[in-house]
Design an enzyme around this catalytic site. Structure first.
Site, PDB file in Angstrom:
ATOM      1  N   ARG A  68      64.513  59.572  19.354  1.00 46.00           N
ATOM      2  CA  ARG A  68      63.883  60.359  20.424  1.00 46.00           C
ATOM      3  C   ARG A  68      62.452  60.672  20.017  1.00 46.00           C
ATOM      4  O   ARG A  68      62.117  60.637  18.845  1.00 46.00           O
ATOM      5  CB  ARG A  68      64.579  61.724  20.567  1.00 46.00           C
ATOM      6  CG  ARG A  68      65.969  61.731  21.078  1.00 46.00           C
ATOM      7  CD  ARG A  68      66.425  63.179  21.303  1.00 46.00           C
ATOM      8  NE  ARG A  68      66.656  63.885  20.061  1.00 46.00           N
ATOM      9  CZ  ARG A  68      67.780  63.845  19.363  1.00 46.00           C
ATOM     10  NH1 ARG A  68      68.791  63.108  19.788  1.00 46.00           N
ATOM     11  NH2 ARG A  68      67.911  64.523  18.234  1.00 46.00           N
ATOM     12  N   ILE A  69      61.663  61.058  21.019  1.00 46.86           N
ATOM     13  CA  ILE A  69      60.274  61.447  20.750  1.00 46.86           C
ATOM     14  C   ILE A  69      60.154  62.970  20.632  1.00 46.86           C
ATOM     15  O   ILE A  69      59.235  63.484  19.980  1.00 46.86           O
ATOM     16  CB  ILE A  69      59.350  60.888  21.868  1.00 46.86           C
ATOM     17  CG1 ILE A  69      59.269  59.364  21.765  1.00 46.86           C
ATOM     18  CG2 ILE A  69      57.955  61.479  21.807  1.00 46.86           C
ATOM     19  CD1 ILE A  69      58.808  58.831  20.422  1.00 46.86           C
ATOM     20  N   GLU A 125      59.957  74.171  20.340  1.00 48.80           N
ATOM     21  CA  GLU A 125      61.398  74.419  20.505  1.00 48.80           C
ATOM     22  C   GLU A 125      62.027  74.979  19.225  1.00 48.80           C
ATOM     23  O   GLU A 125      63.045  75.670  19.267  1.00 48.80           O
ATOM     24  CB  GLU A 125      62.123  73.125  20.916  1.00 48.80           C
ATOM     25  CG  GLU A 125      61.780  72.625  22.316  1.00 48.80           C
ATOM     26  CD  GLU A 125      60.395  72.005  22.433  1.00 48.80           C
ATOM     27  OE1 GLU A 125      59.858  71.498  21.423  1.00 48.80           O
ATOM     28  OE2 GLU A 125      59.807  72.052  23.539  1.00 48.80           O
ATOM     29  N   ASN A 126      61.431  74.654  18.072  1.00 49.95           N
ATOM     30  CA  ASN A 126      61.996  75.139  16.794  1.00 49.95           C
ATOM     31  C   ASN A 126      61.960  76.667  16.670  1.00 49.95           C
ATOM     32  O   ASN A 126      62.648  77.241  15.826  1.00 49.95           O
ATOM     33  CB  ASN A 126      61.273  74.520  15.590  1.00 49.95           C
ATOM     34  CG  ASN A 126      61.616  73.060  15.362  1.00 49.95           C
ATOM     35  OD1 ASN A 126      60.814  72.290  14.835  1.00 49.95           O
ATOM     36  ND2 ASN A 126      62.820  72.648  15.755  1.00 49.95           N
ATOM     37  N   ASP A 169      62.738  64.260  10.120  1.00 44.47           N
ATOM     38  CA  ASP A 169      64.025  64.801  10.572  1.00 44.47           C
ATOM     39  C   ASP A 169      65.101  64.567   9.509  1.00 44.47           C
ATOM     40  O   ASP A 169      65.048  63.588   8.770  1.00 44.47           O
ATOM     41  CB  ASP A 169      64.421  64.103  11.893  1.00 44.47           C
ATOM     42  CG  ASP A 169      65.458  64.893  12.669  1.00 44.47           C
ATOM     43  OD1 ASP A 169      65.837  65.990  12.239  1.00 44.47           O
ATOM     44  OD2 ASP A 169      65.906  64.388  13.723  1.00 44.47           O
ATOM     45  N   GLY A 170      66.069  65.464   9.474  1.00 39.80           N
ATOM     46  CA  GLY A 170      67.231  65.259   8.598  1.00 39.80           C
ATOM     47  C   GLY A 170      67.283  66.189   7.400  1.00 39.80           C
ATOM     48  O   GLY A 170      68.167  66.037   6.541  1.00 39.80           O
TER      49      GLY A 170
END
Ligand code: FPP
Length: 258
Positions: A205-206, A78-79, A31-32
């Site tokens: 978060r997972i 979801e992406n 992430d990031g």
């Protein structure tokens, strides 16, 4: 550490300083990338491209250290809701990665396995994935699981449907369903569960990742953005893992006695 000498591009000198326990299965929520790009005034896709460099580093570092399975969360169900340009940029990046890294993955004994709903991927990408999975199928140094169009709930539902169909066809009894059989029906095909989960960029978060498989995983969160995640950052996470006492529901005293 593996016995064969692999052709790696990582900082072996630094990695060789680590002498703690190696988690057999490491799973990473990368992430990031977007924030990394924004901090530099660049387009988000540039962050993802930089993230692909960290993928190579994580893969080769884990291979060097002797991790058995590395799972990378590359694209969630979801992406798909992200802007169209970003989605297609990411899909192109996966395709480029598979083609560009093919030789290095195969020669370093790494087996690729993509987990997730492939039906939503382009035919071209599906073909590239299947071809490298086949070519690397006999490799035994490390399994690289890349989660693409992956959702943990979807995976559980899919396994449930598959087992339900087997019951309806009279192939199994409902009572036959135990943890082992259920695990084998998941995308991860009954492989060892992650022992260490890393999430970069400070989020804790997972996010629908390996919901069944993470039951006993050690969670490690770091502020480091994924494109900056290097050998030192990986060793820091291993160091944190080494300091944990894994109790699996038992008392600390019981574990110490064992
Ligand atoms: C999350 O960061 C990252 C992703 C959704 C994509 C991960 C993809 C890569 C690292 C590209 C290469 C991968 C492979 C397997 C070749 P974000 O975009 O949500 O970052 P943000 O939270 O800062 O916006």
């Amino acid at each position: 550490m593996s016995e064969t000498r692999p052709d790696l591009t990582v900082n072996e000198e630094l990695l060789a300083t680590y002498d703690g326990p190696i988690p057999r299965h490491v799973a990473i929520i990368m992430d990031g990338n977007g924030r990394w790009a924004k901090q530099r005034g660049k387009m988000r896709i540039k962050g993802h491209r930089a993230g692909a460099g960290s993928v190579r580093c994580a893969v080769e570092s884990c291979r060097y250290l002797g991790v058995d399975v590395l799972t990378l969360y590359a694209f969630s169900t979801e992406n798909w809701h992200r802007p169209r340009g970003e989605v297609s940029g990411l899909m192109t990046l996966f395709d480029v990665y598979i083609k560009k890294e093919r030789r290095r993955l195969v020669e370093n004994g790494i087996r690729l396995h993509v987990i997730g709903d492939r039906s939503r991927l382009s035919k071209k990408l599906r073909k590239a994935i299947a071809s490298l999975e086949e070519e690397s199928a006999q490799n035994e140094e490390m399994i690289l699981q890349v989660a693409v169009s992956y959702g943990g709930r979807e995976e559980i539902l899919r396994a449930t449907r598959e087992l339900g169909n087997k019951i309806a066809a009279g192939e199994i009894d409902a009572d036959d369903i135990d943890e082992e059989l259920f695990s084998s029906a998941l995308y991860t095909e009954g492989r060892i569960d992650p022992e260490l989960v890393i999430r970069t960029s400070g989020e804790q978060r997972i996010s629908n990742f390996l919901l069944w498989q993470l039951a006993y995983a050690e969670l490690y969160f770091t502020e480091t953005l994924w494109p900056d995640f290097d050998e030192a950052a990986l060793l820091e996470s291993f160091g944190s893992f080494a300091a944990r006492q894994r109790r699996f529901g038992k008392t600390g005293e019981q574990v110490e006695e064992e």
